[in-house]
Write a protein that holds these residues in place. Structure first.
Motif, PDB file in Angstrom:
ATOM      1  N   GLN A 229      -7.418  10.723  42.841  1.00 50.87           N
ATOM      2  CA  GLN A 229      -6.672   9.841  42.127  1.00 50.87           C
ATOM      3  C   GLN A 229      -5.110  10.190  42.627  1.00 50.87           C
ATOM      4  O   GLN A 229      -4.701  11.187  42.594  1.00 50.87           O
ATOM      5  N   ARG A 231      -1.424   9.401  41.768  1.00 53.24           N
ATOM      6  CA  ARG A 231      -0.528   8.640  40.717  1.00 53.24           C
ATOM      7  C   ARG A 231       0.905   9.114  40.807  1.00 53.24           C
ATOM      8  O   ARG A 231       1.108  10.451  41.427  1.00 53.24           O
ATOM      9  N   THR A 234       5.139  10.981  36.633  1.00 48.61           N
ATOM     10  CA  THR A 234       5.352  10.647  35.395  1.00 48.61           C
ATOM     11  C   THR A 234       3.926  10.277  34.809  1.00 48.61           C
ATOM     12  O   THR A 234       3.667  10.633  33.602  1.00 48.61           O
ATOM     13  N   ALA A 235       3.202   9.335  35.634  1.00 48.36           N
ATOM     14  CA  ALA A 235       1.790   8.942  34.921  1.00 48.36           C
ATOM     15  C   ALA A 235       1.047  10.011  34.933  1.00 48.36           C
ATOM     16  O   ALA A 235       0.149  10.115  34.021  1.00 48.36           O
ATOM     17  N   PHE A 236       1.282  11.087  35.841  1.00 46.09           N
ATOM     18  CA  PHE A 236       0.015  12.212  36.134  1.00 46.09           C
ATOM     19  C   PHE A 236       0.098  12.980  34.980  1.00 46.09           C
ATOM     20  O   PHE A 236      -0.964  13.551  34.302  1.00 46.09           O
ATOM     21  N   SER A 238       1.666  12.523  32.126  1.00 46.94           N
ATOM     22  CA  SER A 238       1.331  11.802  30.588  1.00 46.94           C
ATOM     23  C   SER A 238      -0.198  11.736  30.342  1.00 46.94           C
ATOM     24  O   SER A 238      -0.446  12.010  29.257  1.00 46.94           O
ATOM     25  N   ALA A 239      -0.903  12.142  31.292  1.00 45.70           N
ATOM     26  CA  ALA A 239      -2.616  12.410  31.254  1.00 45.70           C
ATOM     27  C   ALA A 239      -2.462  13.833  30.810  1.00 45.70           C
ATOM     28  O   ALA A 239      -3.804  14.136  30.146  1.00 45.70           O
ATOM     29  N   TYR A 240      -1.759  14.394  31.210  1.00 44.60           N
ATOM     30  CA  TYR A 240      -1.865  16.261  30.993  1.00 44.60           C
ATOM     31  C   TYR A 240      -0.536  16.350  30.351  1.00 44.60           C
ATOM     32  O   TYR A 240       0.606  17.097  30.892  1.00 44.60           O
ATOM     33  N   PRO A 241      -0.653  16.384  28.928  1.00 41.03           N
ATOM     34  CA  PRO A 241       0.840  16.598  28.482  1.00 41.03           C
ATOM     35  C   PRO A 241       1.258  18.128  28.128  1.00 41.03           C
ATOM     36  O   PRO A 241       2.410  18.230  27.958  1.00 41.03           O
ATOM     37  N   SER A 260       3.248  21.735  31.961  1.00 41.86           N
ATOM     38  CA  SER A 260       1.827  21.369  32.470  1.00 41.86           C
ATOM     39  C   SER A 260       1.867  21.619  34.054  1.00 41.86           C
ATOM     40  O   SER A 260       3.006  21.512  34.315  1.00 41.86           O
TER      41      SER A 260
END
Length: 441
Positions: A229, A231, A234-236, A238-241, A260
């Motif tokens: 994937q 991305r 920032t979005a990446f 967000s899925a791994y805080p 992270s």
């Protein structure tokens, strides 16, 4: 170096230390006219001194005195404000003011520092300036775009001029020069900010030092590919805080941070990198680090990145206490580079001060540059008193010193006060009273 060159260099370093300027007139006053302004300036311009070699030897002496065999290189740039019109100041150009968002005329410099377990030493510098032809082309390009002119009809970008290399290229040159002059020093990592977070710079910097770890930063909108994937960072993240970890900042205070990380393909670099998102608990946005060596641990990358702040500390000390940032009007390329070399040689000299060496050799906290400069100023003052008291005729020596100081610091007339000048007539004229009466009517 000849005896005359050594005496001149020693006097100039003492002048920078006492006056906090690189100014021959200030040196003449501080030295009580032992050396005259013209003589100091002539030596600066015409002495057959190999300044590049002098700089290399100075770095080598500091490294030898402290037994430095390994360290971390850190690069950063700094802007120095100048007057609005500087036709003879080397590489002066328009710079963006980060505080106000406006512009000012100044000089941009790139520095390379060696951070070791004992000392932090400046090991290289360069003046940076954009290519004037490309600056003019970009200005015209924006004008053509506002006029909606097609790209095919706009003039092409002029080729890059080798006389105006970019900041990343200057840092690479500094790394190569340092490695050639001091091959015995093993470099463990290379640190730089987001300006240098490109694929070309990071790969070349790592290759110049035998494949070392190179740490920089990425922008939040840059894309990373992870597990098929693609991305934005920032979005990446967000899925791994991330998780809370404790790190030691520059070998001192322990703090908690949220970390992270992932080993993924950075699309802009075209290869796999170690990407780390880092923030303090009180912050709202992550700072995205990128590293070339995938075999390092996450916390090791985070802790080594904290050492980059030492460049900012050096820049602040250098601007406030080592002369060049206060007053340096030496014209042309030779004047700028040689005066900056004098200023940085003072930094090396302060590292070799007996008080500083004693502290560092016993693993005690080092003295700040400002306190050490004030200490040297007090030593110079006490040495003058000591010589005065040890003279055969102290009273006559003191009278002579008084007269010399009076000639060096004469009283100047002030234009703020009107003493001795005509204020003009400040009262009414009787013959003109009728005009005032007509005006009232």
């Amino acid at each position: 170096m000849s005896r005359c060159q050594r005496a001149w260099l020693r006097f100039c370093l003492m002048g920078v230390l006492l006056t906090n300027t690189v100014c021959w007139a200030a040196f003449e006053r501080a030295g009580l006219r032992v050396y005259r302004l013209g003589a100091l300036s002539w030596m600066f311009r015409h002495t057959k001194l190999v300044w590049e070699r002098l700089w290399e030897v100075s770095v080598a002496v500091v490294l030898e005195q402290y037994g430095v065999h390994e360290g971390i290189l850190a690069a950063d740039d700094s802007d120095q404000r100048r007057a609005k019109r500087t036709p003879r100041i080397h590489r002066a150009h328009k710079l963006c003011d980060k505080k106000t968002g406006g512009y000012f005329n100044g000089q941009a410099l790139v520095f390379l520092l060696l951070v070791t377990s004992t000392v932090t030493v400046p090991v290289g510098f360069r003046f940076s300036c954009p290519d004037p032809k490309q600056v003019a082309w970009r200005r015209e390009e924006q004008r053509w775009k506002r006029l909606n002119v097609a790209k095919a009809q706009r003039p092409p970008c002029p080729p890059a001029d080798s006389a105006y290399p970019g900041k990343a290229q200057l840092v690479l040159e500094l790394i190569q020069t340092f490695r050639q002059a001091h091959p015995q020093v093993r470099i463990k990592a290379m640190l730089a900010d987001a300006l240098y977070g490109t694929q070309a710079f990071m790969d070349q910097a790592s290759a110049l030092c035998s494949g070392i770890q190179t740490v920089s930063q990425l922008r939040g909108n840059q894309k990373v590919r992870f597990r098929g994937q693609e991305r934005p960072l920032t979005a990446f993240f967000s899925a791994y805080p991330g998780v809370t970890q404790r790190i030691r900042v520059r070998g001192g205070t322990e703090i908690e941070v949220i970390v992270s990380s992932a080993r993924g393909l950075v699309c802009a670099h075209g290869k796999k990198r170690f990407v780390v998102a880092l923030r303090d608990p009180c912050e709202t946005e992550f700072r995205d680090l990128v590293a070339t060596d995938l075999s390092w641990r996450t916390l090791d990358i985070v802790q080594v990145d904290t050492l980059r702040w030492l460049v900012e500390v050096f820049l602040e000390d250098w601007k406030l206490n080592e002369g060049w940032g206060q007053l340096a009007k030496q014209p042309d390329e030779e004047g700028a580079s040689r005066s900056l070399t004098l200023s940085l040689l003072l930094d090396h000299a302060l590292l070799l001060h007996p008080e500083q060496r004693t502290r560092l050799n016993h693993q005690a906290p080092a003295c700040t540059v400002g306190s050490l400069r004030h200490h040297c100023q007090s030593e110079a003052l006490m040495d003058m008193f000591r010589r005065l008291l040890a003279a055969e005729d102290p009273a006559a020596q003191f009278a002579q010193l008084t007269e010399t100081i009076k000639t060096l610091f004469p009283l100047a007339p002030s234009t703020k006060h009107m003493s001795g000048r005509d204020l003009g007539r400040q009262e009414l004229t009787p013959a003109l009273r009728y005009r005032a009466a007509d005006a009232c009517a």
